[in-house]
Structure formats: C-alpha cells, structure tokens
Design a protein around this motif. Structure first.
Motif, PDB file in Angstrom:
ATOM      1  N   PHE A  98       0.859  -1.193   0.000  1.00 10.56           N
ATOM      2  CA  PHE A  98       0.000   0.000   0.000  1.00 10.56           C
ATOM      3  C   PHE A  98       0.882   1.226   0.000  1.00 10.56           C
ATOM      4  CE2 PHE A  98       0.609  -0.724   4.591  1.00 10.56           C
ATOM      5  CZ  PHE A  98       0.940   0.546   5.031  1.00 10.56           C
ATOM      6  N   ASP A  99       0.275   2.333  -0.274  1.00  3.46           N
ATOM      7  CA  ASP A  99       1.015   3.579  -0.364  1.00  3.46           C
ATOM      8  C   ASP A  99       0.039   4.712  -0.124  1.00  3.46           C
ATOM      9  OD1 ASP A  99       3.172   5.117  -0.850  1.00  3.46           O
ATOM     10  OD2 ASP A  99       3.694   4.157  -2.739  1.00  3.46           O
ATOM     11  N   ASN A 100       0.531   5.850   0.397  1.00  2.00           N
ATOM     12  CA  ASN A 100      -0.418   6.964   0.557  1.00  2.00           C
ATOM     13  C   ASN A 100      -0.435   7.775  -0.736  1.00  2.00           C
ATOM     14  OD1 ASN A 100       2.114   8.113   1.016  1.00  2.00           O
ATOM     15  ND2 ASN A 100       1.326   9.625   2.431  1.00  2.00           N
ATOM     16  N   TYR A 101      -1.227   7.319  -1.687  1.00  3.03           N
ATOM     17  CA  TYR A 101      -1.394   8.043  -2.951  1.00  3.03           C
ATOM     18  C   TYR A 101      -2.315   9.230  -2.704  1.00  3.03           C
ATOM     19  CZ  TYR A 101       0.861   5.063  -6.425  1.00  3.03           C
ATOM     20  OH  TYR A 101       1.779   4.400  -7.202  1.00  3.03           O
ATOM     21  N   ILE A 102      -1.818  10.216  -1.943  1.00  6.16           N
ATOM     22  CA  ILE A 102      -2.680  11.360  -1.612  1.00  6.16           C
ATOM     23  C   ILE A 102      -2.208  12.616  -2.349  1.00  6.16           C
ATOM     24  CG2 ILE A 102      -3.334  10.355   0.604  1.00  6.16           C
ATOM     25  CD1 ILE A 102      -1.543  12.482   1.966  1.00  6.16           C
ATOM     26  N   GLN A 103      -1.636  12.391  -3.540  1.00  3.96           N
ATOM     27  CA  GLN A 103      -1.167  13.528  -4.330  1.00  3.96           C
ATOM     28  C   GLN A 103      -2.318  14.440  -4.769  1.00  3.96           C
ATOM     29  OE1 GLN A 103      -0.620  10.334  -5.203  1.00  3.96           O
ATOM     30  NE2 GLN A 103      -1.796   9.972  -7.053  1.00  3.96           N
ATOM     31  N   GLU A 104      -3.547  13.902  -4.828  1.00  2.00           N
ATOM     32  CA  GLU A 104      -4.684  14.740  -5.260  1.00  2.00           C
ATOM     33  C   GLU A 104      -5.001  15.831  -4.235  1.00  2.00           C
ATOM     34  OE1 GLU A 104      -6.899  11.274  -7.900  1.00  2.00           O
ATOM     35  OE2 GLU A 104      -7.235  11.407  -5.739  1.00  2.00           O
ATOM     36  N   LYS A 142     -11.807  14.067 -14.618  1.00  2.00           N
ATOM     37  CA  LYS A 142     -11.544  15.059 -15.683  1.00  2.00           C
ATOM     38  C   LYS A 142     -10.166  15.699 -15.532  1.00  2.00           C
ATOM     39  CE  LYS A 142     -16.402  16.389 -16.188  1.00  2.00           C
ATOM     40  NZ  LYS A 142     -17.351  17.454 -15.812  1.00  2.00           N
ATOM     41  N   PHE A 143      -9.608  15.624 -14.326  1.00  2.27           N
ATOM     42  CA  PHE A 143      -8.273  16.182 -14.087  1.00  2.27           C
ATOM     43  C   PHE A 143      -7.446  15.143 -13.334  1.00  2.27           C
ATOM     44  CE2 PHE A 143      -5.130  18.482 -11.461  1.00  2.27           C
ATOM     45  CZ  PHE A 143      -4.471  19.194 -12.457  1.00  2.27           C
ATOM     46  N   THR A 144      -6.263  14.874 -13.834  1.00  2.00           N
ATOM     47  CA  THR A 144      -5.377  13.896 -13.189  1.00  2.00           C
ATOM     48  C   THR A 144      -4.157  14.611 -12.627  1.00  2.00           C
ATOM     49  OG1 THR A 144      -6.100  12.216 -14.766  1.00  2.00           O
ATOM     50  CG2 THR A 144      -4.077  11.756 -13.538  1.00  2.00           C
ATOM     51  N   VAL A 145      -3.926  14.426 -11.348  1.00  2.00           N
ATOM     52  CA  VAL A 145      -2.731  14.994 -10.730  1.00  2.00           C
ATOM     53  C   VAL A 145      -1.559  14.088 -11.099  1.00  2.00           C
ATOM     54  CG1 VAL A 145      -1.577  15.565  -8.557  1.00  2.00           C
ATOM     55  CG2 VAL A 145      -4.024  16.021  -8.824  1.00  2.00           C
ATOM     56  N   LYS A 146      -0.537  14.704 -11.666  1.00  2.00           N
ATOM     57  CA  LYS A 146       0.626  13.948 -12.122  1.00  2.00           C
ATOM     58  C   LYS A 146       1.353  13.311 -10.932  1.00  2.00           C
ATOM     59  CE  LYS A 146       4.941  14.599 -14.603  1.00  2.00           C
ATOM     60  NZ  LYS A 146       6.009  15.587 -14.712  1.00  2.00           N
ATOM     61  N   VAL A 147       1.726  12.046 -11.094  1.00  2.00           N
ATOM     62  CA  VAL A 147       2.519  11.364 -10.065  1.00  2.00           C
ATOM     63  C   VAL A 147       3.989  11.530 -10.451  1.00  2.00           C
ATOM     64  CG1 VAL A 147       3.080   9.146  -8.997  1.00  2.00           C
ATOM     65  CG2 VAL A 147       0.707   9.708  -9.506  1.00  2.00           C
ATOM     66  N   ASP A 148       4.673  12.379  -9.695  1.00  2.00           N
ATOM     67  CA  ASP A 148       6.097  12.641  -9.950  1.00  2.00           C
ATOM     68  C   ASP A 148       6.877  12.218  -8.717  1.00  2.00           C
ATOM     69  OD1 ASP A 148       8.621  13.600 -10.418  1.00  2.00           O
ATOM     70  OD2 ASP A 148       8.022  15.681 -10.812  1.00  2.00           O
ATOM     71  N   ASN A 195       5.799  17.265  -4.847  1.00  2.00           N
ATOM     72  CA  ASN A 195       5.716  17.726  -6.237  1.00  2.00           C
ATOM     73  C   ASN A 195       4.296  18.144  -6.611  1.00  2.00           C
ATOM     74  OD1 ASN A 195       8.446  17.502  -7.129  1.00  2.00           O
ATOM     75  ND2 ASN A 195       8.249  15.291  -7.193  1.00  2.00           N
ATOM     76  N   ALA A 196       3.307  17.385  -6.128  1.00  2.00           N
ATOM     77  CA  ALA A 196       1.908  17.727  -6.396  1.00  2.00           C
ATOM     78  C   ALA A 196       1.546  19.042  -5.713  1.00  2.00           C
ATOM     79  CB  ALA A 196       0.990  16.605  -5.910  1.00  2.00           C
ATOM     80  N   PHE A 197       1.995  19.196  -4.473  1.00  2.00           N
ATOM     81  CA  PHE A 197       1.756  20.429  -3.723  1.00  2.00           C
ATOM     82  C   PHE A 197       2.346  21.632  -4.472  1.00  2.00           C
ATOM     83  CE2 PHE A 197       3.510  23.635  -0.867  1.00  2.00           C
ATOM     84  CZ  PHE A 197       2.429  23.976  -0.070  1.00  2.00           C
ATOM     85  N   SER A 211      -4.187  21.342  -1.647  1.00  2.00           N
ATOM     86  CA  SER A 211      -3.638  22.121  -0.525  1.00  2.00           C
ATOM     87  C   SER A 211      -2.588  23.109  -1.036  1.00  2.00           C
ATOM     88  CB  SER A 211      -3.058  21.195   0.554  1.00  2.00           C
ATOM     89  OG  SER A 211      -1.861  20.576   0.127  1.00  2.00           O
ATOM     90  N   GLY A 212      -1.886  22.727  -2.113  1.00  2.00           N
ATOM     91  CA  GLY A 212      -0.910  23.632  -2.741  1.00  2.00           C
ATOM     92  C   GLY A 212      -1.604  24.850  -3.337  1.00  2.00           C
TER      93      GLY A 212
END
Length: 332
Positions: free
Chosen positions: A130-136, A318-324, A170-172, A141-142
């Motif tokens: 598992f992983d905290n995929y909370i980039q969205e 409709k919008f995808t936050v890039k996983v970097d 990176n998402a922030f 918050s950014g």
C-alpha cells in the motif's frame, strides 16, 4: 440394545449441543486476528492512520487487533515472525527501510496475509503493498498555499526523499504554482520519520529566508510556524485543532478503504498479492482535503471556488494529478 439406544441419545444430544454452539463458533471464527508492526510511535502521521483504521475495525467487532510501535529496524523481522507464529492471519506494517526483512517473513509464512507500506511491487502469493497516494489533496492544498503566501516564498520540510514523500511535495508545488506562478520553494529533508525538533529547526531556517507558508510533511514544522506567526499546510492528518491560527489546510490520508478491503478478502479466503495504492485516492475516499475550518473566511473566496471545482474534476476523472516521484528541488 439399551447401550445402542444410549449411544443414539448421546449422539443426538451432542449434535444439539454443537448446533446450539455453532453461532458462537462461527462468530469466534469470523473475528480475524490482525497484527500491526510499526517502526514509529502510534502518534506519527503515517502510523496513526493505520492504527486508527484498524482500531475502528476492532471497535466494530470484526477483528482482534494487536500492535507494536517503535520497532527498531533490527527487531522488525523478529517481531513480524512472532506475530505470524502466533496465528495472526493478517499482518500490516510500515516497512520502509526494512523491506527485505518483511518480504523474507512473508515468504516463510505463505498462509499468512501481509499488507505493507512499500513503493515496490506485490510479492505472490501473499504480500500486498500500500502507499499513501494522496497527491490529489496535496495538489489542492498547494492551490490554497499559493494563494496565501504574501512573500511568494514557501518552505517545505520532508522526512526522506522517497517516492511516497516526493510525489506529495511535487503535487503540492504544482498546485501552488497554479494559483501563484511567482511562488518559490525551499526544500529540505531531515532524514528521519520522527524528529520534531530537527524539523522545527529546518522550518525556522526557511522562515529566516522569508518563507511565510510552510509545508509540514513532518511533525515540528507547524510548531515553528506558530511561534513565528506564519502559516502551515498539514499532511496525512489534520492538526488544525491544535494549531487553529496556523494550519490552513491539510491533505488527509484515510487508510480505511485499504484496511477494510484486506480484512474482507482475508475473511473470504481471497487475499492475493496486489497493489493497494489506488485505494488511497479520492474516488475511493482514501484521501481528501480537510475542511478549511478556522480559515474558511480567510482564504480568498475565488480560490475556495477554484479548489472546489478542481476537486470535482479530480473525482470525476476530468483532471489527473501527475505522479512525480522524483526528488523535489528548491527554486533556483
């Protein structure tokens, strides 16, 4: 004949007793034995989310739950083995740094199910990751942070520059740039999962260089912001109640969708090696942007509207936050 009749009567009585006891028996079997093995204290952000989700399942009567906190890397394998030998059917761990040990134990106990924090791949037949995929929500918050910075300088303090942390930072940063293209970042890592004094010192250094909003990936950062009258953005948990004038928003991680899925599959005998990462995403309610709370009227209304629109687009796909997962760098 008399002896035979006695035997039949006894058999009927035994069958009745078993039938009467069967619901209790089924109930006892239904209560899954789950163990948690954590390298940090229960209060640490990540661990607190795992612990909370499993305590909730325990409160519902679904599982019997035991956990050990502050397990050193050297002791991790031993503790995990003890839980497996002790008959726990599902073992959950925050195994970063002790990945090889956890995978070795899983190999030695093929009938036990393992769900571990990892940026690696699942290991057949019984180790899921598992992983905290909370980039969205980190992106959202950014967006809030960018709008609240007057100096256009944001300080970011992380634990270790590993994919799980990097992707959130990176998402922030991308979210902050959307609402404030002029914003610049200072990034540093304390190389610890739990060292509030060290994180606080790193944050003070950033404030001295003009940062007026701080990204609190670790405990200690919000304390520095509070002392200096600056703002902070939380991560994984919501600490606004403790910092009502400091923490504007937080990207929350909810481990419940992952934990509940694993518990259900183990009970059904269907647990397999898979990646639980996606169950941390917003569409599965695995993450969310915390309510603005005390900052509801302080964040500009147009920004609040933009964030809500972006949130709706994310959930609708409709919008995808890039996983970097690359290490974030300070602005030049």
């Amino acid at each position: 004949m008399h002896a035979r009749r006695q035997l039949i009567v006894r058999s009927i009585a035994l069958a009745a007793a078993l039938a009467a006891g069967a619901p209790g028996l089924a109930l006892a079997q239904a209560k899954l034995k789950v163990a948690g093995v954590y390298t940090s204290p229960f209060e640490q952000q990540w661990v607190s989310r795992l612990h909370k989700a499993l305590k909730a399942a325990e409160a519902r009567g679904e599982i019997e739950y035991k956990a050990t906190e502050n397990v050193t890397n050297a002791d991790f394998e031993r503790v995990m083995r003890e839980y497996a030998t002790g008959g726990n059917q599902l073992i959950i761990g925050d195994v970063f740094g002790v990945e090889a040990a956890a995978r070795k134990v899983a190999k030695d106990f093929p009938k036990t199910s393992f769900l571990v924090g990892s940026s690696g791949k699942p290991q057949a037949p019984n180790l899921s990751v598992f992983d905290n995929y909370i980039q969205e929500p980190a992106y959202l918050s950014g967006m809030v942070a960018g709008s609240m910075s007057k100096s256009n300088k944001i300080g970011m303090v992380g634990g270790f520059p590993i994919p799980e942390v990097n992707r959130l930072m990176n998402a922030f940063m991308a979210g902050a740039k959307e609402t404030n293209p002029k914003v610049e970042f200072t990034v540093s890592f304390i190389n610890s999962w739990f060292d509030p004094p060290k994180a606080k010192e790193a944050a003070f250094a950033m404030i001295d260089k003009g940062a007026d909003v701080l990204y609190a990936e670790r405990f200690g950062v919000s304390d520095a912001a509070k002392e200096k009258g600056k703002f902070a953005i939380g991560n994984v948990i919501n600490t606004q109640a403790q910092y009502p004038d400091t923490v504007i928003a937080s990207a929350l991680w909810n481990f419940e969708p992952s934990a509940d899925r694993a518990i259900k599959l183990v009970k059904e005998g269907k647990f397999a090696a898979e990646d639980y990462g996606p169950y941390s995403m917003m569409k599965h309610k695995g993450s969310e942007l915390a309510p603005l709370g005390t900052f509801e009227k302080k964040v500009p209304a147009d920004i609040v509207a933009k964030v809500k629109a972006k949130e709706a687009d994310i959930v609708a796909g409709k919008f995808t936050v890039k996983v970097d997962d690359g290490q974030p760098k300070s602005s030049k």
